[in-house]
Write a protein that holds these residues in place. Structure first.
Motif, PDB file in Angstrom:
ATOM      1  N   TYR A 155     -83.411 -57.668   3.075  1.00 55.69           N
ATOM      2  CA  TYR A 155     -82.641 -58.197   1.947  1.00 55.69           C
ATOM      3  C   TYR A 155     -81.221 -57.659   1.958  1.00 55.69           C
ATOM      4  CZ  TYR A 155     -81.221 -59.160  -2.864  1.00 55.69           C
ATOM      5  OH  TYR A 155     -80.540 -59.583  -3.969  1.00 55.69           O
ATOM      6  N   TRP A 156     -81.072 -56.355   2.158  1.00 53.53           N
ATOM      7  CA  TRP A 156     -79.740 -55.752   2.080  1.00 53.53           C
ATOM      8  C   TRP A 156     -78.827 -56.271   3.173  1.00 53.53           C
ATOM      9  CZ3 TRP A 156     -78.927 -54.638  -2.407  1.00 53.53           C
ATOM     10  CH2 TRP A 156     -79.812 -53.923  -3.203  1.00 53.53           C
ATOM     11  N   ILE A 157     -79.352 -56.499   4.358  1.00 59.51           N
ATOM     12  CA  ILE A 157     -78.514 -57.035   5.425  1.00 59.51           C
ATOM     13  C   ILE A 157     -78.007 -58.427   5.048  1.00 59.51           C
ATOM     14  CG2 ILE A 157     -78.512 -57.864   7.820  1.00 59.51           C
ATOM     15  CD1 ILE A 157     -80.458 -55.564   8.451  1.00 59.51           C
ATOM     16  N   GLY A 158     -78.900 -59.268   4.521  1.00 60.05           N
ATOM     17  CA  GLY A 158     -78.497 -60.611   4.121  1.00 60.05           C
ATOM     18  C   GLY A 158     -77.593 -60.621   2.908  1.00 60.05           C
ATOM     19  N   TRP A 159     -77.916 -59.803   1.918  1.00 58.80           N
ATOM     20  CA  TRP A 159     -77.126 -59.748   0.680  1.00 58.80           C
ATOM     21  C   TRP A 159     -75.714 -59.251   0.966  1.00 58.80           C
ATOM     22  CZ3 TRP A 159     -77.140 -61.386  -4.172  1.00 58.80           C
ATOM     23  CH2 TRP A 159     -76.392 -60.714  -5.145  1.00 58.80           C
ATOM     24  N   GLU A 160     -75.599 -58.173   1.729  1.00 57.59           N
ATOM     25  CA  GLU A 160     -74.289 -57.609   2.005  1.00 57.59           C
ATOM     26  C   GLU A 160     -73.458 -58.508   2.912  1.00 57.59           C
ATOM     27  OE1 GLU A 160     -72.630 -55.170   0.682  1.00 57.59           O
ATOM     28  OE2 GLU A 160     -74.318 -54.852  -0.671  1.00 57.59           O
ATOM     29  N   TYR A 161     -74.090 -59.118   3.917  1.00 54.37           N
ATOM     30  CA  TYR A 161     -73.275 -59.938   4.806  1.00 54.37           C
ATOM     31  C   TYR A 161     -72.761 -61.186   4.107  1.00 54.37           C
ATOM     32  CZ  TYR A 161     -71.121 -62.056   8.727  1.00 54.37           C
ATOM     33  OH  TYR A 161     -70.147 -62.596   9.539  1.00 54.37           O
ATOM     34  N   LEU A 162     -73.572 -61.771   3.257  1.00 56.90           N
ATOM     35  CA  LEU A 162     -73.136 -63.000   2.586  1.00 56.90           C
ATOM     36  C   LEU A 162     -71.798 -62.788   1.879  1.00 56.90           C
ATOM     37  CD1 LEU A 162     -73.761 -65.933   1.840  1.00 56.90           C
ATOM     38  CD2 LEU A 162     -74.988 -65.075  -0.169  1.00 56.90           C
ATOM     39  N   TRP A 163     -71.664 -61.657   1.184  1.00 58.20           N
ATOM     40  CA  TRP A 163     -70.448 -61.397   0.417  1.00 58.20           C
ATOM     41  C   TRP A 163     -69.422 -60.576   1.194  1.00 58.20           C
ATOM     42  CZ3 TRP A 163     -71.127 -65.011  -2.680  1.00 58.20           C
ATOM     43  CH2 TRP A 163     -72.361 -65.262  -3.266  1.00 58.20           C
ATOM     44  N   ARG A 164     -69.857 -59.441   1.725  1.00 63.57           N
ATOM     45  CA  ARG A 164     -68.917 -58.536   2.392  1.00 63.57           C
ATOM     46  C   ARG A 164     -68.638 -58.914   3.840  1.00 63.57           C
ATOM     47  NH1 ARG A 164     -69.976 -56.994  -2.685  1.00 63.57           N
ATOM     48  NH2 ARG A 164     -71.986 -56.131  -2.097  1.00 63.57           N
ATOM     49  N   GLY A 165     -69.337 -59.917   4.355  1.00 64.08           N
ATOM     50  CA  GLY A 165     -69.079 -60.381   5.713  1.00 64.08           C
ATOM     51  C   GLY A 165     -68.592 -61.816   5.717  1.00 64.08           C
ATOM     52  N   PHE A 166     -69.490 -62.726   5.384  1.00 63.00           N
ATOM     53  CA  PHE A 166     -69.204 -64.159   5.437  1.00 63.00           C
ATOM     54  C   PHE A 166     -68.033 -64.541   4.542  1.00 63.00           C
ATOM     55  CE2 PHE A 166     -70.615 -68.630   4.249  1.00 63.00           C
ATOM     56  CZ  PHE A 166     -70.307 -69.190   5.483  1.00 63.00           C
ATOM     57  N   VAL A 167     -68.101 -64.211   3.265  1.00 60.36           N
ATOM     58  CA  VAL A 167     -67.034 -64.605   2.339  1.00 60.36           C
ATOM     59  C   VAL A 167     -65.777 -63.767   2.566  1.00 60.36           C
ATOM     60  CG1 VAL A 167     -66.343 -64.738  -0.086  1.00 60.36           C
ATOM     61  CG2 VAL A 167     -68.623 -65.498   0.599  1.00 60.36           C
ATOM     62  N   LEU A 168     -65.929 -62.460   2.709  1.00 57.02           N
ATOM     63  CA  LEU A 168     -64.755 -61.604   2.854  1.00 57.02           C
ATOM     64  C   LEU A 168     -63.976 -61.916   4.128  1.00 57.02           C
ATOM     65  CD1 LEU A 168     -63.133 -59.180   1.752  1.00 57.02           C
ATOM     66  CD2 LEU A 168     -64.597 -57.705   3.127  1.00 57.02           C
ATOM     67  N   PHE A 169     -64.632 -61.838   5.272  1.00 54.05           N
ATOM     68  CA  PHE A 169     -63.928 -62.069   6.532  1.00 54.05           C
ATOM     69  C   PHE A 169     -63.717 -63.557   6.816  1.00 54.05           C
ATOM     70  CE2 PHE A 169     -65.726 -57.803   7.175  1.00 54.05           C
ATOM     71  CZ  PHE A 169     -64.564 -57.117   7.517  1.00 54.05           C
ATOM     72  N   GLY A 170     -64.560 -64.394   6.222  1.00 58.46           N
ATOM     73  CA  GLY A 170     -64.403 -65.826   6.440  1.00 58.46           C
ATOM     74  C   GLY A 170     -63.226 -66.434   5.708  1.00 58.46           C
ATOM     75  N   THR A 171     -62.698 -65.724   4.696  1.00 60.79           N
ATOM     76  CA  THR A 171     -61.545 -66.228   3.931  1.00 60.79           C
ATOM     77  C   THR A 171     -60.323 -65.317   4.047  1.00 60.79           C
ATOM     78  OG1 THR A 171     -62.180 -65.074   1.881  1.00 60.79           O
ATOM     79  CG2 THR A 171     -63.125 -67.262   2.246  1.00 60.79           C
ATOM     80  N   ALA A 172     -60.464 -64.184   4.718  1.00 62.13           N
ATOM     81  CA  ALA A 172     -59.386 -63.190   4.758  1.00 62.13           C
ATOM     82  C   ALA A 172     -58.094 -63.744   5.361  1.00 62.13           C
ATOM     83  CB  ALA A 172     -59.837 -61.966   5.545  1.00 62.13           C
ATOM     84  N   HIS A 173     -58.208 -64.644   6.330  1.00 59.79           N
ATOM     85  CA  HIS A 173     -57.014 -65.149   7.006  1.00 59.79           C
ATOM     86  C   HIS A 173     -56.158 -66.027   6.103  1.00 59.79           C
ATOM     87  CE1 HIS A 173     -59.949 -68.349   7.369  1.00 59.79           C
ATOM     88  NE2 HIS A 173     -59.014 -69.186   7.738  1.00 59.79           N
TER      89      HIS A 173
END
Length: 263
Positions: A155-173
């Motif tokens: 759960y933690w891997i999926g929960w953290e990546y969704l927000w702190r990975g996918f959304v954060l790095f996916g929109t950072a540019h």
């Protein structure tokens, strides 16, 4: 009228051309993944469709495992595939690299004592003891407790990546530093059903974790931090449930540990 509609359509087309495709996709897909996880990863679905396939004694624990695994799929596996396959992003560009390991470990080690203290105080509240561990039998059997906590890692891997990975790095540019606050908003909203102190702290926690991941350039640092927070809270609540000890002073901690170790 036709001229007006044609003009509005052209304005829409022109505006759409200025939208960054990856940013738009990530923000829309994040909402979609949350909905899919809630629908297909629900414990209710497991109980009604899959539980009869397993021994009755394990069904409820496996229902939680199903929920945890679904979060891993919809929060980590699918988002990573989207960024890697659809947008050809390299692992280090989407938060999957090692990042600044030394800084991450230093900050984590400094933070963990605060987690132990904070969760110790929170665990004294009746609302927290009624909520944690989510799977209440885990509070009565240490073997179940540790199996439950191990399953929680998916759960933690999926929960953290969704927000702190996918959304954060996916929109950072496109969003720059504002991506930190964008990812924190849905994260906090999804804590609406938690005890009020935890729900309010999730606003600050979402921003701080986002900033930490941004600085370290890796989402991995957020996983042990968040997982340890939950493990510590579950552990303190479990000990209080098993021993009946209340209070947050050092004497209460000594009494609690003495009652636990004396059993």
């Amino acid at each position: 009228m036709k001229a007006r509609l044609r003009s509005e359509w052209q304005r829409l087309v022109n505006a759409a051309r200025t939208v960054d495709r990856q940013t738009a996709f990530v923000l829309a897909a994040a909402a979609l993944f949350v909905i899919l996880q809630m629908q297909f990863g629900s414990r209710r679905l497991f109980r009604s469709e899959l539980a009869p396939l397993f021994p009755e004694a394990w069904r409820e624990l496996l229902a939680w495992g199903w929920w945890f695994a679904a979060q891993g799929v919809f929060g980590f596996v699918l988002p990573v595939l989207c960024l890697r396959v659809l947008f050809r992003r390299r692992p280090h560009e989407i938060g999957l690299g090692a990042g600044d390991v030394r800084l991450a470990l230093t900050l984590a080690l400094l933070y963990l004592p605060l987690v132990l203290l904070g969760t110790w105080v929170l665990s004294d509240g009746a609302a927290f003891q009624a909520k944690y561990p989510h799977y209440q039998p885990a509070a009565l059997d240490w073997r179940v407790f540790f199996v439950y906590e191990a399953l929680f890692l998916f759960y933690w891997i999926g929960w953290e990546y969704l927000w702190r990975g996918f959304v954060l790095f996916g929109t950072a540019h496109t969003l720059g530093y504002y991506a930190i606050f964008v990812q924190a908003m849905p994260f906090a909203i999804l804590h609406y059903n938690k005890p009020l102190p935890e729900a309010l702290l999730s606003i600050l926690g979402g921003v701080v974790l986002g900033a930490l991941v941004w600085r370290c350039r890796s989402f991995w640092i957020a996983v042990p931090i968040h997982a340890f927070q939950m493990l510590a809270l579950d552990f303190w609540c479990t000990l209080r449930i098993r021993t009946g000890v209340s209070g947050v002073a050092p004497g209460a901690l000594i009494e609690l540990l003495g009652a636990w170790l004396g059993r």
